[in-house]
Design a protein around this motif. Structure first.
Motif, PDB file in Angstrom:
ATOM      1  N   ALA A 150       9.441  -2.804   3.461  1.00 18.40           N
ATOM      2  CA  ALA A 150       8.388  -2.825   4.741  1.00 18.40           C
ATOM      3  C   ALA A 150       7.131  -2.833   3.885  1.00 18.40           C
ATOM      4  O   ALA A 150       5.975  -3.053   2.538  1.00 18.40           O
ATOM      5  N   GLY A 151       5.551  -2.496   4.444  1.00 13.75           N
ATOM      6  CA  GLY A 151       4.771  -3.226   4.197  1.00 13.75           C
ATOM      7  C   GLY A 151       4.215  -1.849   4.006  1.00 13.75           C
ATOM      8  O   GLY A 151       4.023  -0.864   6.425  1.00 13.75           O
ATOM      9  N   HIS A 152       2.449  -0.894   4.507  1.00 22.01           N
ATOM     10  CA  HIS A 152       1.874  -0.445   4.546  1.00 22.01           C
ATOM     11  C   HIS A 152       1.239  -0.560   6.564  1.00 22.01           C
ATOM     12  O   HIS A 152       1.094  -1.545   6.859  1.00 22.01           O
ATOM     13  N   GLY A 153       1.638   0.501   7.301  1.00 27.08           N
ATOM     14  CA  GLY A 153       0.949   0.981   8.391  1.00 27.08           C
ATOM     15  C   GLY A 153       2.233   0.526   9.039  1.00 27.08           C
ATOM     16  O   GLY A 153       2.067   0.755  10.389  1.00 27.08           O
ATOM     17  N   ASP A 154       3.474  -0.198   7.982  1.00 29.00           N
ATOM     18  CA  ASP A 154       5.193   0.041   9.124  1.00 29.00           C
ATOM     19  C   ASP A 154       5.434   1.445   9.521  1.00 29.00           C
ATOM     20  O   ASP A 154       5.181   2.211   8.658  1.00 29.00           O
ATOM     21  N   THR A 155       6.368   1.231  10.451  1.00 26.91           N
ATOM     22  CA  THR A 155       6.920   2.041  10.557  1.00 26.91           C
ATOM     23  C   THR A 155       8.683   1.741   9.820  1.00 26.91           C
ATOM     24  O   THR A 155       9.147   1.056  10.634  1.00 26.91           O
ATOM     25  N   VAL A 156       9.082   2.898   9.541  1.00 19.14           N
ATOM     26  CA  VAL A 156      10.871   3.093   8.652  1.00 19.14           C
ATOM     27  C   VAL A 156      11.546   3.102   9.565  1.00 19.14           C
ATOM     28  O   VAL A 156      11.432   4.611  10.060  1.00 19.14           O
ATOM     29  N   THR A 157      12.585   3.178  10.378  1.00 18.33           N
ATOM     30  CA  THR A 157      13.368   3.861  11.585  1.00 18.33           C
ATOM     31  C   THR A 157      14.191   3.961  10.496  1.00 18.33           C
ATOM     32  O   THR A 157      15.296   3.199   9.153  1.00 18.33           O
ATOM     33  N   LEU A 158      15.129   5.240  10.249  1.00 17.63           N
ATOM     34  CA  LEU A 158      15.633   5.442   9.060  1.00 17.63           C
ATOM     35  C   LEU A 158      17.420   6.216  10.077  1.00 17.63           C
ATOM     36  O   LEU A 158      17.668   6.358  11.085  1.00 17.63           O
ATOM     37  N   PRO A 159      18.194   5.282   8.416  1.00 17.37           N
ATOM     38  CA  PRO A 159      19.508   5.399   9.320  1.00 17.37           C
ATOM     39  C   PRO A 159      19.706   6.701  10.084  1.00 17.37           C
ATOM     40  O   PRO A 159      19.461   7.455   9.829  1.00 17.37           O
ATOM     41  N   ALA A 160      20.589   6.270  10.931  1.00 12.11           N
ATOM     42  CA  ALA A 160      21.218   7.272  11.616  1.00 12.11           C
ATOM     43  C   ALA A 160      21.609   8.363  11.759  1.00 12.11           C
ATOM     44  O   ALA A 160      22.995   8.174  11.149  1.00 12.11           O
ATOM     45  N   GLY A 161      21.786   9.473  11.869  1.00  8.93           N
ATOM     46  CA  GLY A 161      22.675  10.294  12.161  1.00  8.93           C
ATOM     47  C   GLY A 161      22.934  11.092  10.800  1.00  8.93           C
ATOM     48  O   GLY A 161      23.775  11.737  10.278  1.00  8.93           O
ATOM     49  N   LYS A 162      21.592  10.628   9.947  1.00  8.66           N
ATOM     50  CA  LYS A 162      21.259  11.132   8.155  1.00  8.66           C
ATOM     51  C   LYS A 162      20.644  12.405   8.282  1.00  8.66           C
ATOM     52  O   LYS A 162      19.861  12.540   8.666  1.00  8.66           O
ATOM     53  N   GLU A 163      21.147  13.579   7.389  1.00 10.11           N
ATOM     54  CA  GLU A 163      20.230  14.370   7.792  1.00 10.11           C
ATOM     55  C   GLU A 163      19.323  14.779   6.656  1.00 10.11           C
ATOM     56  O   GLU A 163      18.268  14.756   6.706  1.00 10.11           O
ATOM     57  N   ARG A 164      20.282  13.925   5.749  1.00 10.26           N
ATOM     58  CA  ARG A 164      18.470  14.272   4.374  1.00 10.26           C
ATOM     59  C   ARG A 164      18.338  12.556   3.789  1.00 10.26           C
ATOM     60  O   ARG A 164      19.126  12.273   3.582  1.00 10.26           O
ATOM     61  N   VAL A 165      16.896  12.361   4.062  1.00  8.56           N
ATOM     62  CA  VAL A 165      17.185  10.875   4.071  1.00  8.56           C
ATOM     63  C   VAL A 165      15.132  11.218   3.445  1.00  8.56           C
ATOM     64  O   VAL A 165      13.782  11.317   4.318  1.00  8.56           O
ATOM     65  N   GLU A 166      15.230  10.424   2.296  1.00  8.29           N
ATOM     66  CA  GLU A 166      14.164  11.342   1.431  1.00  8.29           C
ATOM     67  C   GLU A 166      13.109  10.516   1.132  1.00  8.29           C
ATOM     68  O   GLU A 166      13.151   9.068   0.459  1.00  8.29           O
ATOM     69  N   TRP A 167      11.617  10.920   0.494  1.00  2.00           N
ATOM     70  CA  TRP A 167      10.521   9.621  -0.414  1.00  2.00           C
ATOM     71  C   TRP A 167      11.221  10.105  -1.457  1.00  2.00           C
ATOM     72  O   TRP A 167      10.877  11.135  -2.243  1.00  2.00           O
ATOM     73  N   GLU A 168      10.529   9.074  -2.181  1.00  2.00           N
ATOM     74  CA  GLU A 168      10.065   8.577  -3.623  1.00  2.00           C
ATOM     75  C   GLU A 168       8.987   7.939  -4.144  1.00  2.00           C
ATOM     76  O   GLU A 168       9.360   6.802  -3.704  1.00  2.00           O
ATOM     77  N   ALA A 169       7.683   8.461  -4.208  1.00  2.72           N
ATOM     78  CA  ALA A 169       7.085   7.248  -4.970  1.00  2.72           C
ATOM     79  C   ALA A 169       6.750   7.284  -5.726  1.00  2.72           C
ATOM     80  O   ALA A 169       7.493   7.568  -6.790  1.00  2.72           O
TER      81      ALA A 169
END
Length: 242
Positions: free
Chosen positions: A79-98
């Motif tokens: 994905a690119g700068h400014g995009d919106t990421v759709t997180l997988p449905a029904g998952k409790e913990r989806v995390e960022w990692e720089a």
């Protein structure tokens, strides 16, 4: 120089120069709201490195590996700068990692570490978005790491000389700092990663190595905005939605 890919007002894809608040190509300068910013390369694969910061391994109660822990994300994850990421449905913990991203500039196979930087086009920012619910229950991490949009990359590629050896890497979520470290804290440095990877696979121009994340990962909420900043590169920003 910092390089960016974008679609200009005519709809043509361009490889131009990044100026922070504008981009340019062939003598024309465009404000960011005039163009569609694209991921700064088109990788055939994103090669990721796990547990490459001691403090991050510790926050997951895991050992630091004795050789780089490698896994792959496919082109579907980009994905690119400014995009919106759709997180997988029904998952409790989806995390960022720089993560510091290394963009490969020419085909690389069986590269010695002392020659590795000759194959680097530049550095970028990566968010290794991670679905922990599934990652913790599978060995190959496909569901955990390789879902659509799981690798936002950008906003540009900076020539290596722009990025200090101890560059700061930082995450802000909704404006609040969550991760704050320096890239010299990596267990395995960039030349070592390139040497190790190219023993097993050919890295192609545009491929990206995501070099691992420092401590401070956390779980997204619907509508969050994340900023991944690498000193000398700039700031990758994207939103998430559930």
């Amino acid at each position: 120089m910092r390089h960016a890919r974008f679609r200009d007002p005519s709809g043509a894809a361009r490889d131009g120069e990044w100026h922070g608040d504008s981009v340019s190509f062939a003598g024309e300068t465009y404000e960011l709201d005039e163009v569609e910013l694209l991921a700064p390369s088109e990788p055939s694969k994103v090669l990721c490195v796990g547990r490459n910061y001691v403090a991050h391994a510790e926050e997951h109660d895991a050992d630091v590996p004795d050789r780089p822990l490698l896994f792959l994300k496919g082109p579907n994850t980009v994905a690119g700068h400014g995009d919106t990421v759709t997180l997988p449905a029904g998952k409790e913990r989806v995390e960022w990692e720089a993560e510091l991203g290394v963009v490969i500039g020419k085909q690389a196979k069986n590269v010695d570490s002392e020659d590795a930087m000759e194959y680097v086009a530049g550095y970028t920012c990566v968010d290794d978005v991670s679905n922990r619910d599934d990652q913790r229950s599978e060995s190959q991490w496909v569901r955990g790491k390789a879902f659509d949009g799981a690798a936002p990359i950008g906003p540009c590629v900076a020539d290596p000389e722009h990025v200090p050896e101890d560059a700061t890497i930082r995450t802000r979520v909704n404006g609040e700092v969550q991760q704050d470290a320096t890239i010299d804290q990596m267990v395995f440095d960039v030349p070592t990663l390139i040497e190790e990877a190219t023993q097993y696979m050919t890295l192609e121009p545009g491929d990206v190595i995501a070099t691992g994340t420092p401590e401070g990962v956390g779980s997204f909420e619907d509508g969050d905005t994340v900023e991944i900043e690498v000193e000398g590169v700039g700031t990758l920003e994207h939103d998430v939605e559930r």
